[in-house]
Design a protein around this motif. Structure first.
Motif, short mmCIF file in Angstrom:
data_model
loop_
_atom_site.label_atom_id
_atom_site.label_comp_id
_atom_site.label_asym_id
_atom_site.label_seq_id
_atom_site.Cartn_x
_atom_site.Cartn_y
_atom_site.Cartn_z
N LEU A 10 0.83 -1.20 0.00
CA LEU A 10 0.00 0.00 0.00
C LEU A 10 0.86 1.25 0.00
O LEU A 10 0.55 2.25 -0.64
CB LEU A 10 -0.93 -0.01 1.22
N GLY A 14 -0.13 2.86 -3.15
CA GLY A 14 -1.43 3.38 -2.72
C GLY A 14 -1.71 4.79 -3.18
O GLY A 14 -2.86 5.19 -3.29
N VAL A 188 -6.07 -1.78 -3.77
CA VAL A 188 -4.88 -1.00 -4.11
C VAL A 188 -4.81 -0.96 -5.63
O VAL A 188 -4.95 -1.98 -6.30
CB VAL A 188 -3.60 -1.60 -3.50
#
Length: 368
Positions: A10, A14, A188
């Motif tokens: 992430l 992300g 994600v």
């Protein structure tokens, strides 16, 4: 260990959110059409060269050219940008109604219109579909995820991690399906294709992936046979008004089957299910299409209707088209116009739910 792995992933991707670049998507208010020449049909492809939609357009249009006495060839022009908004805006503002210029569109294009993106100057509910080509898709997981079934996902105390390209693109369909089942999931995005999203599951970086049937059969099915991949559900295919199992993966249950057993327990799940049904139809059952502007001559529409029928009856064509069409027949736009348009009639409540889900859970507000 899984949480640490997810945190690293992430942190890495992300921030790569899916609507970057959309602000420049709007085409000029007036766009002049400059024909390529006599006997040439111009084809606007609102994507870059080499992608799936561009490949489909370049494969299928030469067949149409050989079936039209007055046509020598189709000339493809790629106008990428704004997740296909730029090129589609360019096409519709020309207003060509003679069939001399057509548009190739795909699910991403349809979704921009359905989600009400402010830069989109097109309405597919008012345009004329000439040809459709649907496809199937499968949600699957890997043996490293710890999820071996839908029941495992539903009973998990930890969120499953879905990896994809864009929450406002085709990934929206599996995300809505998982919401309709009540599966705890987070996403994600920013992956550059289905290859990277598949590899992320195989490396244990994510838990869930969504592949078209053709890609699934070639890239994932071998790992199903070794126990390293587990199919969860398919979108199926549309047979009349009913969703049935995909004949290319008949052993995998459809999402409809799974939902009837496990989903719809809350009002939020019901809304997600209604949204799923709305987006899966243009997203997969009619995923790629050749389009004309509203007001196009009926003779043009009838001509493509006949050509689709002739190609589907040609065994040699079907052999040559197996890879490009994913094992699915071409569909007449004329015959399926109303089914496509019906899917675009989103209940305002469902539309609000979808936009809020995108904005609040996945950081992808459609309206900026």
């Amino acid at each position: 260990m899984k949480s640490l792995r997810r945190k690293r992933l992430l942190t890495k991707v992300g921030t790569v959110l899916l609507i970057s670049g959309l602000l420049g998507a709007c085409a000029p208010a007036q766009t002049a059409y400059h024909p390529s020449g006599n006997g040439i049909i111009d084809v606007v492809v609102p994507y870059g060269t080499g992608g799936g939609t561009d490949t489909w357009a370049r494969f299928i249009t030469p067949y149409f050219a050989t079936m039209q006495d007055e046509v020598n060839r189709y000339q493809v022009e790629n106008i990428p940008g704004g997740e296909s908004i730029t090129g589609t805006n360019t096409y519709v503002t020309t207003g060509v109604e003679t069939g001399d210029q057509v548009l190739v569109a795909s699910a991403t294009t349809y979704f921009q219109s359905m989600l009400g993106h402010p830069a989109a100057e097109f309405q597919f509910s008012e345009m004329e579909p000439l040809v459709f080509n649907g496809t199937g898709a499968i949600l699957w997981t890997g043996d490293r995820s710890g999820f071996g079934s839908i029941e495992d996902l539903l009973n998990s105390e930890e969120e499953a991690l879905y990896g994809g390209m864009s929450a406002t693109g085709l990934d929206l369909v599996p995300l809505l399906a998982l919401e309709a089942l009540g599966v705890p999931v987070r996403g994600v995005f920013g992956m550059e294709g289905r290859g990277p999203s598949r590899l992320a599951v195989q490396r244990g970086e994510t838990d869930l992936d969504f592949q078209t049937t053709a890609s699934y059969l070639s890239q994932v099915q071998p790992f199903v046979e070794t126990g390293e991949a587990i199919p969860l559900f398919s979108v199926g295919i549309l047979e009349g008004d009913e969703v049935v199992r995909d004949p290319n993966v008949p052993d995998i249950p459809t999402f409809e089957e799974i939902y009837q057993e496990y989903g719809g327990k809350t009002e939020e799940q019901r809304k997600a299910y209604e949204a799923y049904k709305a987006f899966v139809t243009p997203g997969f059952f009619f995923q790629k299409g050749l389009w004309a502007n509203s007001g196009t001559n009926s003779e043009v529409i009838d001509q493509y209707d006949k050509m689709v029928g002739d190609l589907n009856a040609d065994d040699q064509f079907f052999l040559e088209a197996a890879s490009a069409l994913g094992g699915y027949n071409l569909l007449s736009g004329k015959e399926n116009r109303e089914a496509f348009r019906d899917a675009l009639k989103l209940d305002p409540e469902v539309m609000t739910f979808t936009n809020e889900l995108l904005a609040e859970k996945y950081g992808a507000p459609v309206h900026g």
